[in-house]
Design a protein around this motif. Structure first.
Motif, short mmCIF file in Angstrom:
data_model
loop_
_atom_site.label_atom_id
_atom_site.label_comp_id
_atom_site.label_asym_id
_atom_site.label_seq_id
_atom_site.Cartn_x
_atom_site.Cartn_y
_atom_site.Cartn_z
N HIS A 19 52.88 18.54 49.17
CA HIS A 19 51.98 17.40 48.93
C HIS A 19 52.20 16.81 47.53
O HIS A 19 52.66 17.51 46.62
CB HIS A 19 50.51 17.86 49.07
CG HIS A 19 50.22 18.53 50.37
ND1 HIS A 19 49.65 19.78 50.44
CD2 HIS A 19 50.47 18.12 51.64
CE1 HIS A 19 49.55 20.12 51.72
NE2 HIS A 19 50.04 19.14 52.47
N ASP A 22 51.00 19.00 44.50
CA ASP A 22 51.24 20.45 44.51
C ASP A 22 52.04 20.92 43.29
O ASP A 22 51.76 21.97 42.71
CB ASP A 22 52.01 20.88 45.76
CG ASP A 22 51.19 20.78 47.03
OD1 ASP A 22 49.96 20.57 46.94
OD2 ASP A 22 51.79 20.91 48.12
N HIS A 135 51.90 24.20 52.84
CA HIS A 135 52.41 24.94 51.68
C HIS A 135 53.32 26.07 52.15
O HIS A 135 54.41 26.29 51.62
CB HIS A 135 51.27 25.54 50.85
CG HIS A 135 50.37 24.52 50.22
ND1 HIS A 135 49.17 24.85 49.63
CD2 HIS A 135 50.48 23.17 50.11
CE1 HIS A 135 48.59 23.74 49.16
NE2 HIS A 135 49.36 22.72 49.45
ZN LIG Z 1 48.96 20.83 48.76
#
Ligand SMILES: [Zn+2]
Length: 240
Positions: A19, A22, A135
């Motif tokens: 993302h 992140d 993730h």
């Molecule tokens: Zn994330």
């Protein structure tokens, strides 16, 4: 197990994350530190982050566009050499041939010696919460693309026909891990990590202060382990 300390690497780095925010949260300190030290640091984000909103009236296409802009701004703060964002929708990331191809391609393009990603084996964080599926998947994609993908000419040979060369990844740094073997001093770079994260305005409903506090606690706690002000923890794999 503690990793033996070696001479720091100086070659190009590729961060592979799910993302748009992140990388900052997971490894913003070390990415900023390496960029400041003169390493070429590139970032590849695999989803467009278009579900990162609790507002049912939020247009997902608009959110993806906003997050792409925020990511560029954050990359400038970190001093990154490039940032690319994939087109997969948030929460739909799968470890497919197509996704691995894009990561192998980027490793070969930037000649990445070091790949930074999240530890795909992290499912639970104590009994507090559990890790987002994107993730975990992005971590496995990063592993599979680094070995045996990017260094082997039989993986995506069409890239070689286009002029790219195989590229061995020498080390993998996995953050958001329950099994750290390395504590990296990021003193002097914590403020940059937070300043970069602050560019992801669409994700800061609770304000940057919230992140500054909990990330600060983590960084100070990690720093205490090696006697420095701030640090980030990783599971580092030396593949060379
Ligand atoms: Zn994330």
């Amino acid at each position: 197990m503690t990793r033996e300390s070696k001479e720091p690497r100086t070659g190009p780095v590729l961060g592979v994350f799910a993302h748009p925010d992140d990388a900052e949260i997971c490894a913003g300190g070390v990415l900023s530190k390496w960029a400041a030290a003169g390493r070429e640091v590139h970032l590849l984000i695999l989803t467009n982050g278009d579900r990162g909103s609790q507002d049912p009236s939020q247009d997902r296409g608009e959110l993806a566009a906003t997050r792409a802009r925020e990511t560029q701004d954050a990359a400038e703060v970190l001093g990154l050499a490039s940032v690319r964002i994939g087109s997969v929708s948030d929460s739909e990331l799968e470890n497919t041939e197509e996704v691995r191809e894009s990561v192998v391609r980027r490793i070969r393009e930037v000649r990445a010696e070091t790949v930074v990603a999240c530890d795909p084996t992290t499912v639970f964080f104590e009994n507090r919460y559990y890790n987002h599926s994107d993730h975990r998947t992005s971590g496995f994609v990063a592993l599979d693309a680094s070995y045996p993908g990017s260094g082997n000419p039989h993986f995506f040979p069409e890239q070689l026909a286009q002029g790219l060369e195989t590229q061995d990844v020498f080390d993998l740094w996995l953050g958001w891990t329950n099994d750290p073997n390395h504590v990296e001093d990021i003193s002097g770079h914590f403020a940059t990590k937070v300043a970069a994260l602050a560019k992801h305005d669409s994700q800061l409903a609770e304000g940057i202060r919230f992140f500054e506090e909990f990330l600060g606690k983590d960084a100070v706690g990690a720093g205490e382990k090696i006697g420095v002000e701030h640090a980030e923890e990783f599971r580092v794999l030396d593949l060379s």
